[in-house]
Design a protein around this motif. Structure first.
Motif, PDB file in Angstrom:
ATOM      1  N   ASN A 350       8.459  82.037   2.050  1.00  0.00           N
ATOM      2  CA  ASN A 350       9.386  83.202   2.093  1.00  0.00           C
ATOM      3  C   ASN A 350      10.706  82.366   2.194  1.00  0.00           C
ATOM      4  O   ASN A 350      11.606  82.862   1.751  1.00  0.00           O
ATOM      5  CB  ASN A 350       9.040  84.066   3.208  1.00  0.00           C
ATOM      6  N   ASN A 351      10.689  81.545   3.162  1.00  0.00           N
ATOM      7  CA  ASN A 351      12.083  80.719   3.568  1.00  0.00           C
ATOM      8  C   ASN A 351      13.035  82.052   4.180  1.00  0.00           C
ATOM      9  O   ASN A 351      13.786  82.349   3.564  1.00  0.00           O
ATOM     10  CB  ASN A 351      12.804  80.155   2.716  1.00  0.00           C
ATOM     11  N   PHE A 352      12.449  82.472   5.240  1.00  0.00           N
ATOM     12  CA  PHE A 352      13.249  83.735   5.936  1.00  0.00           C
ATOM     13  C   PHE A 352      14.761  83.334   6.236  1.00  0.00           C
ATOM     14  O   PHE A 352      15.026  82.466   6.917  1.00  0.00           O
ATOM     15  CB  PHE A 352      12.352  84.139   7.284  1.00  0.00           C
ATOM     16  N   SER A 353      15.670  84.311   5.647  1.00  0.00           N
ATOM     17  CA  SER A 353      17.036  83.978   5.660  1.00  0.00           C
ATOM     18  C   SER A 353      17.790  84.946   6.524  1.00  0.00           C
ATOM     19  O   SER A 353      18.943  84.828   6.795  1.00  0.00           O
ATOM     20  CB  SER A 353      17.501  83.820   4.153  1.00  0.00           C
ATOM     21  N   ALA A 354      17.314  86.091   6.712  1.00  0.00           N
ATOM     22  CA  ALA A 354      17.876  87.245   7.461  1.00  0.00           C
ATOM     23  C   ALA A 354      17.077  88.154   7.787  1.00  0.00           C
ATOM     24  O   ALA A 354      16.187  88.797   6.977  1.00  0.00           O
ATOM     25  CB  ALA A 354      19.075  87.916   6.472  1.00  0.00           C
ATOM     26  N   PHE A 355      17.461  89.063   8.944  1.00  0.00           N
ATOM     27  CA  PHE A 355      16.956  90.233   9.444  1.00  0.00           C
ATOM     28  C   PHE A 355      17.864  91.223   9.364  1.00  0.00           C
ATOM     29  O   PHE A 355      19.445  90.981   8.983  1.00  0.00           O
ATOM     30  CB  PHE A 355      16.582  89.955  11.098  1.00  0.00           C
ATOM     31  N   GLY A 356      17.408  92.496   9.403  1.00  0.00           N
ATOM     32  CA  GLY A 356      18.293  93.626   9.428  1.00  0.00           C
ATOM     33  C   GLY A 356      17.798  94.651   9.857  1.00  0.00           C
ATOM     34  O   GLY A 356      16.273  94.819  10.328  1.00  0.00           O
ATOM     35  N   GLU A 357      18.603  95.924  10.295  1.00  0.00           N
ATOM     36  CA  GLU A 357      17.881  97.090  10.785  1.00  0.00           C
ATOM     37  C   GLU A 357      18.310  98.392   9.818  1.00  0.00           C
ATOM     38  O   GLU A 357      19.430  98.415   9.383  1.00  0.00           O
ATOM     39  CB  GLU A 357      17.861  97.263  12.043  1.00  0.00           C
ATOM     40  N   GLY A 361      16.610 102.069  13.167  1.00  0.00           N
ATOM     41  CA  GLY A 361      16.161 101.176  14.075  1.00  0.00           C
ATOM     42  C   GLY A 361      14.996 100.226  13.459  1.00  0.00           C
ATOM     43  O   GLY A 361      14.394  99.532  14.204  1.00  0.00           O
ATOM     44  N   THR A 362      14.395 100.796  12.253  1.00  0.00           N
ATOM     45  CA  THR A 362      13.199 100.029  11.692  1.00  0.00           C
ATOM     46  C   THR A 362      13.729  98.645  11.516  1.00  0.00           C
ATOM     47  O   THR A 362      14.897  98.319  10.718  1.00  0.00           O
ATOM     48  CB  THR A 362      12.742 100.686  10.409  1.00  0.00           C
ATOM     49  N   LEU A 363      12.919  97.660  11.511  1.00  0.00           N
ATOM     50  CA  LEU A 363      13.329  96.211  11.519  1.00  0.00           C
ATOM     51  C   LEU A 363      13.068  95.579  10.179  1.00  0.00           C
ATOM     52  O   LEU A 363      11.758  96.052   9.905  1.00  0.00           O
ATOM     53  CB  LEU A 363      12.748  95.410  12.639  1.00  0.00           C
ATOM     54  N   TYR A 364      13.605  94.905   9.462  1.00  0.00           N
ATOM     55  CA  TYR A 364      13.396  94.256   8.141  1.00  0.00           C
ATOM     56  C   TYR A 364      13.570  92.799   8.130  1.00  0.00           C
ATOM     57  O   TYR A 364      14.424  92.289   9.146  1.00  0.00           O
ATOM     58  CB  TYR A 364      14.210  94.808   7.064  1.00  0.00           C
ATOM     59  N   ILE A 365      12.964  91.948   7.364  1.00  0.00           N
ATOM     60  CA  ILE A 365      13.600  90.458   7.228  1.00  0.00           C
ATOM     61  C   ILE A 365      13.539  90.230   5.776  1.00  0.00           C
ATOM     62  O   ILE A 365      12.276  90.650   5.104  1.00  0.00           O
ATOM     63  CB  ILE A 365      12.171  89.537   8.052  1.00  0.00           C
ATOM     64  N   ALA A 366      14.197  89.348   5.276  1.00  0.00           N
ATOM     65  CA  ALA A 366      14.281  88.954   3.781  1.00  0.00           C
ATOM     66  C   ALA A 366      13.783  87.411   3.622  1.00  0.00           C
ATOM     67  O   ALA A 366      14.207  86.705   4.503  1.00  0.00           O
ATOM     68  CB  ALA A 366      15.675  89.016   3.343  1.00  0.00           C
ATOM     69  N   GLY A 367      13.228  87.119   2.457  1.00  0.00           N
ATOM     70  CA  GLY A 367      12.830  86.200   2.079  1.00  0.00           C
ATOM     71  C   GLY A 367      13.533  85.333   1.140  1.00  0.00           C
ATOM     72  O   GLY A 367      13.973  86.034  -0.006  1.00  0.00           O
ATOM     73  N   LEU A 368      14.506  84.140   1.401  1.00  0.00           N
ATOM     74  CA  LEU A 368      15.381  83.773   0.211  1.00  0.00           C
ATOM     75  C   LEU A 368      14.618  83.225  -1.146  1.00  0.00           C
ATOM     76  O   LEU A 368      14.898  83.737  -2.029  1.00  0.00           O
ATOM     77  CB  LEU A 368      15.987  82.481   0.868  1.00  0.00           C
ATOM     78  N   THR A 369      13.457  82.636  -0.908  1.00  0.00           N
ATOM     79  CA  THR A 369      12.933  82.121  -2.172  1.00  0.00           C
ATOM     80  C   THR A 369      11.965  83.087  -2.631  1.00  0.00           C
ATOM     81  O   THR A 369      11.671  83.215  -3.903  1.00  0.00           O
ATOM     82  CB  THR A 369      12.076  80.987  -1.981  1.00  0.00           C
ATOM     83  N   SER A 370      11.366  83.992  -1.799  1.00  0.00           N
ATOM     84  CA  SER A 370      10.572  84.988  -2.245  1.00  0.00           C
ATOM     85  C   SER A 370      11.118  86.227  -3.032  1.00  0.00           C
ATOM     86  O   SER A 370      10.427  87.096  -3.961  1.00  0.00           O
ATOM     87  CB  SER A 370       9.719  85.467  -1.247  1.00  0.00           C
TER      88      SER A 370
END
Length: 469
Positions: A350-357, A361-370
């Motif tokens: 994934n190469n995690f690049s960022a979290f967000g909500e 209040g649900t929490l998310y995460i983004a994979g830069l390469t995925s």
């Protein structure tokens, strides 16, 4: 395509809540694919409503709707204005606290001449899903001496002021000692009032307001490359993930009662160890990180958020962060004055690049390469949802058949959406139905591991399926 002959028989599965499922090499917890197909996602934001906004480094902002569909038309397209690639590009997004009334949002991007731009844009009149690319109003622009360590995050604090994070200007080792220079923006966290002044005003409560020897916009200094910071939506505490040089990654913490003015130490210190202390102030003048970890195989921290979704969750009040290289997610929380770290899981590729909500209040995460955005903690909250009643939902697979039947146990029409993802998070099947039961045949899918997601009256239910030949 080779036709799937059968699905490995499943027993009746009783689902009474929200479960999670995703590839996980440490088998601690799991992620849920939420939306995919993004190009270098670097920021996850919400505008206080039921949409999620994904910022792509290449110069686009895209909208994910509550049903997890992605609008074909970008919310904003400024790809011709940004310099993408490496550590440059479109890097940050923040919505004005009164966005629903004024339509203002703010971005941080690297443009022509390797310059950082903090700009305000507006939505199109009558269409909140599309921004006006011609509405740019620049608040702050300055040249970056190198192409790396641009920081780029920005968000509104609980005080209504806009905070912006910038790296030390780049190269390696901060060769010009910019992070400790009080007359430069590099290596700093800035705080401005976008509702006053010409472009903006410096809040009189800033620690260096009207100080001739320090820029008034500075809220904190001594940062190397703050890759994502956030405020705890409940307490107002500030959390910063600061990327290290050669050995140490760090998490910095500022309590909500702080008047600002913290110096987090770079380049004098990397984490809690000396790096280059020539002409540095005494060590007592610096604020130490609350947590550090070593490189190899890890390399770059991605700061996250304190989870404030479901108050009954065991993760409630825990700060989530990740490492870009190892794809490892961890949590931090304070117990009786002691900071405790827990492993959440490791999710390769994934190469995690960022979290967000989101607004609830649900929490998310983004994979830069995925290119995939995952839900990290997806336990149902009461915000904006109609909960599935206590009667259990059943998923039934008939032996010798490809068909799968969903029985909700209700005698009424329900809004149901069925989504199947493959192991990479790619959506392979979507169907929206109304009713109490639903039967479908996914025999066209190849063998492998799949994630079945049901959205029933706004509540998500997840289960992993393994399909054989």
């Amino acid at each position: 395509m080779k036709k799937l002959r059968r699905i490995i028989p499943l027993v009746v599965i009783i689902l009474t809540g929200c479960n999670t499922s995703c590839q996980n090499t440490t088998n601690v917890n799991q992620l849920i694919p939420f939306a995919t197909g993004f190009t270098n996602p670097v920021c996850i934001s919400n505008a206080g409503d039921n949409r999620l906004f994904i910022t792509e480094q290449t110069g686009y902002i895209r909208i994910v709707n509550p049903d997890e569909t992605v609008n074909s038309q970008p919310f904003l397209d400024i790809h011709q204005q940004v310099i993408p690639g490496g550590e440059e590009g479109l890097l940050g997004l923040a919505f004005h606290p009164q966005f629903s009334e004024n339509g203002y949002f703010y971005i941080n991007y690297i443009g022509v001449g390797d310059s950082s731009h903090i700009s305000r844009f507006s939505v199109m009149p009558g269409n909140p899903d599309v921004a006006d690319p011609q509405s740019e109003y620049k608040l702050l622009t300055f040249h970056q001496p190198y192409t790396n360590h641009n920081g780029g995050d920005l968000c509104f604090g609980p005080d209504g002021y806009l905070y912006m994070g910038f790296g030390d200007g780049g190269s390696a080792g901060d060769p010009e000692n910019r992070a400790q220079n009080p007359m430069e923006y590099f290596g700093k966290l800035l705080r401005i009032d976008v509702n006053q002044g010409n472009a903006y005003a410096v809040p009189p409560t800033n620690p260096y307001y009207n100080n001739a020897d320090t820029l008034g916009e500075i809220w904190a200094m001594g940062l190397r490359n703050p890759w994502r910071f956030s405020f705890d939506r409940l307490t107002g505490d500030l959390w910063i993930g600061d990327v290290g040089q050669n050995q140490i990654e760090e998490i910095d913490f500022q309590p909500s009662a702080s008047p600002g003015g913290e110096n987090y130490g770079w380049r004098c210190y990397e984490g809690n160890q000396s790096y280059n202390t020539s002409n540095c102030s005494p060590s007592a003048s610096f604020t130490s990180p609350v947590y550090t970890y070593q490189h190899n195989p890890e390399c770059s921290v991605t700061g996250g958020y304190v989870y404030r979704g479901n108050a009954a969750s065991p993760f409630y009040g825990y700060y989530f962060f990740a490492d870009y290289c190892s794809d490892r997610i961890r949590t931090l929380h304070n117990e009786n004055g002691t900071w405790n770290m827990n492993e959440f899981g490791q999710f390769a590729g994934n190469n995690f690049s960022a979290f967000g909500e989101d607004a609830g209040g649900t929490l998310y995460i983004a994979g830069l390469t995925s290119g995939t955005v995952y839900s990290v903690v997806n336990e149902p909250t009461s915000i904006g949802k109609k909960p599935v009643a206590s009667s259990p939902v059943k998923i039934i697979q008939f032996p010798g058949s490809n068909k799968i039947r969903i029985e909700t146990g209700f005698n009424q029409n329900l809004n149901m959406q069925v989504i199947m993802y493959d192991a990479s998070g790619k959506t392979r099947f979507v169907s929206s139905e109304q009713g109490s039961d639903y039967e479908f045949d996914p025999g066209f899918l190849p063998a492998g591991t799949y994630i079945l997601k049901l959205v029933i009256n706004g509540e998500s239910i997840i289960r992993k399926l393994i399909k054989g030949l």
